[in-house]
Motif scaffolding. Structure first.
Motif, PDB file in Angstrom:
ATOM      1  N   UNK A  80       0.843  -1.190   0.000  1.00 51.11           N
ATOM      2  CA  UNK A  80       0.000   0.000   0.000  1.00 51.11           C
ATOM      3  C   UNK A  80       0.880   1.243   0.000  1.00 51.11           C
ATOM      4  N   UNK A  81       0.504   2.208  -0.838  1.00 54.11           N
ATOM      5  CA  UNK A  81       1.266   3.442  -0.990  1.00 54.11           C
ATOM      6  C   UNK A  81       0.396   4.637  -0.613  1.00 54.11           C
ATOM      7  N   UNK A  82       1.027   5.673  -0.090  1.00 53.69           N
ATOM      8  CA  UNK A  82       0.321   6.926   0.169  1.00 53.69           C
ATOM      9  C   UNK A  82       0.048   7.622  -1.167  1.00 53.69           C
ATOM     10  N   UNK A  83      -0.830   8.647  -1.174  1.00 52.88           N
ATOM     11  CA  UNK A  83      -1.059   9.391  -2.425  1.00 52.88           C
ATOM     12  C   UNK A  83       0.215   9.989  -3.011  1.00 52.88           C
ATOM     13  N   UNK A  84       1.257  10.195  -2.166  1.00 53.61           N
ATOM     14  CA  UNK A  84       2.523  10.745  -2.658  1.00 53.61           C
ATOM     15  C   UNK A  84       3.517   9.673  -3.081  1.00 53.61           C
ATOM     16  N   UNK A  85       3.134   8.393  -2.923  1.00 56.13           N
ATOM     17  CA  UNK A  85       3.975   7.313  -3.427  1.00 56.13           C
ATOM     18  C   UNK A  85       4.824   6.595  -2.406  1.00 56.13           C
ATOM     19  N   UNK A  86       4.780   6.998  -1.127  1.00 52.12           N
ATOM     20  CA  UNK A  86       5.568   6.296  -0.111  1.00 52.12           C
ATOM     21  C   UNK A  86       4.868   5.009   0.302  1.00 52.12           C
ATOM     22  N   UNK A  87       5.663   3.978   0.573  1.00 52.64           N
ATOM     23  CA  UNK A  87       5.100   2.727   1.062  1.00 52.64           C
ATOM     24  C   UNK A  87       4.619   2.940   2.492  1.00 52.64           C
ATOM     25  N   UNK A  88       3.344   2.637   2.733  1.00 53.15           N
ATOM     26  CA  UNK A  88       2.797   2.804   4.082  1.00 53.15           C
ATOM     27  C   UNK A  88       2.568   1.455   4.769  1.00 53.15           C
ATOM     28  N   UNK A  89       2.455   0.380   3.984  1.00 49.34           N
ATOM     29  CA  UNK A  89       2.271  -0.940   4.594  1.00 49.34           C
ATOM     30  C   UNK A  89       2.619  -2.018   3.575  1.00 49.34           C
ATOM     31  N   UNK A  90       3.204  -3.098   4.093  1.00 51.59           N
ATOM     32  CA  UNK A  90       3.504  -4.270   3.277  1.00 51.59           C
ATOM     33  C   UNK A  90       2.938  -5.492   4.006  1.00 51.59           C
ATOM     34  N   UNK A  91       1.967  -6.124   3.384  1.00 52.78           N
ATOM     35  CA  UNK A  91       1.323  -7.298   3.962  1.00 52.78           C
ATOM     36  C   UNK A  91       1.707  -8.515   3.133  1.00 52.78           C
ATOM     37  N   UNK A  92       2.293  -9.523   3.781  1.00 50.76           N
ATOM     38  CA  UNK A  92       2.691 -10.748   3.105  1.00 50.76           C
ATOM     39  C   UNK A  92       2.115 -11.946   3.849  1.00 50.76           C
ATOM     40  N   UNK A  93       1.714 -12.953   3.079  1.00 52.22           N
ATOM     41  CA  UNK A  93       1.167 -14.145   3.696  1.00 52.22           C
ATOM     42  C   UNK A  93       1.421 -15.382   2.871  1.00 52.22           C
ATOM     43  N   UNK A  94       1.588 -16.520   3.542  1.00 56.14           N
ATOM     44  CA  UNK A  94       1.733 -17.820   2.899  1.00 56.14           C
ATOM     45  C   UNK A  94       1.206 -18.857   3.883  1.00 56.14           C
ATOM     46  N   UNK A  95       1.241 -20.143   3.535  1.00 55.24           N
ATOM     47  CA  UNK A  95       0.690 -21.149   4.453  1.00 55.24           C
ATOM     48  C   UNK A  95       1.323 -21.165   5.839  1.00 55.24           C
ATOM     49  N   UNK A  96       2.534 -20.633   5.977  1.00 58.65           N
ATOM     50  CA  UNK A  96       3.212 -20.628   7.272  1.00 58.65           C
ATOM     51  C   UNK A  96       2.769 -19.478   8.172  1.00 58.65           C
ATOM     52  N   UNK A  97       2.110 -18.460   7.615  1.00 55.15           N
ATOM     53  CA  UNK A  97       1.684 -17.331   8.418  1.00 55.15           C
ATOM     54  C   UNK A  97       1.694 -16.044   7.620  1.00 55.15           C
ATOM     55  N   UNK A  98       1.507 -14.923   8.315  1.00 52.91           N
ATOM     56  CA  UNK A  98       1.436 -13.623   7.650  1.00 52.91           C
ATOM     57  C   UNK A  98       2.177 -12.579   8.474  1.00 52.91           C
ATOM     58  N   UNK A  99       2.605 -11.514   7.797  1.00 52.87           N
ATOM     59  CA  UNK A  99       3.282 -10.413   8.476  1.00 52.87           C
ATOM     60  C   UNK A  99       2.836  -9.097   7.865  1.00 52.87           C
TER      61      UNK A  99
END
Length: 200
Positions: A80-99
């Motif tokens: 997810x990026x802000x309207x100005x283009x900065x990364x505000x969140x990174x969500x990753x998930x697989x069968x082992x879990x999510x972060x």
């Protein structure tokens, strides 16, 4: 003193014009799904990359910006990026879990993406349903209420959520959605899709 006859041709022209407009509107009018009518056959991509813009609100707080989502059967990566283009969140998930990693470097972990998606978006969407919703390829237990002129879903209800498809990439039955809104109560997520990529 004679009267001029009424302009019948003008009246006929109005009638024909009115009829033509009615036919044109009827061609554009969505079709309610009745009597076992089925949506047009549509592809479902099990693996894809999609980019676009989103806005989300829970009725009290709101956020907007750009997103990039890479999905396959084994993993998800939502940036997810802000309207100005900065990364505000990174969500990753697989069968082992999510972060979930925030812009300030803080990191949270959970058993699955469903547990962290509300923190990323501010709306508690069911992650398992999103790949079908974003492709307008509803599951068999979803309720398709309205079809557009090409037989594509225009209004779907699924697990208490309402999905409105406001536009597709082109006029073909297999076209990918370009604009959609997902809502339930005060919760609302609007998506504008800028690009799709099918992944192997």
């Amino acid at each position: 003193m004679s009267r001029r006859p009424p302009h019948r041709s003008q009246g006929l022209r109005r009638t024909l014009l009115g009829g033509a407009c009615a036919l044109l509107l009827a061609a554009c009018t969505p079709t309610l799904v009745r009597d076992g009518a089925q949506p047009a056959a549509r592809p479902f991509l099990p693996a894809f990359a999609v980019e676009g813009r989103l806005s989300a609100t829970d009725g009290r707080n709101a956020a907007s910006g750009r997103f990039e989502w890479v999905h396959d059967d084994e993993q998800d990566r939502l940036t997810l990026f802000s309207p100005l283009g900065q990364v505000v969140a990174l969500l990753e998930g697989d069968p082992a879990g999510a972060s979930l990693e925030a812009a300030d470097g803080s990191r949270r972990e959970a058993a699955d993406v469903d547990a962290l998606l509300p923190e990323a978006l501010g709306v508690d969407l069911p992650a398992a349903r999103l790949p079908r919703w974003i492709q307008a390829a509803p599951a068999t237990d979803a309720e398709v209420r309205i079809l557009d002129a090409a037989g594509r879903p225009q209004l779907v209800f699924d697990q208490g959520w309402r999905i409105d498809y406001a536009g597709y990439a082109d006029d073909t039955a297999a076209a990918a959605p370009q604009r959609l809104e997902i809502s339930r109560g005060d919760a609302r997520v609007r998506l504008i899709i800028d690009s799709w990529t099918a992944l192997p």
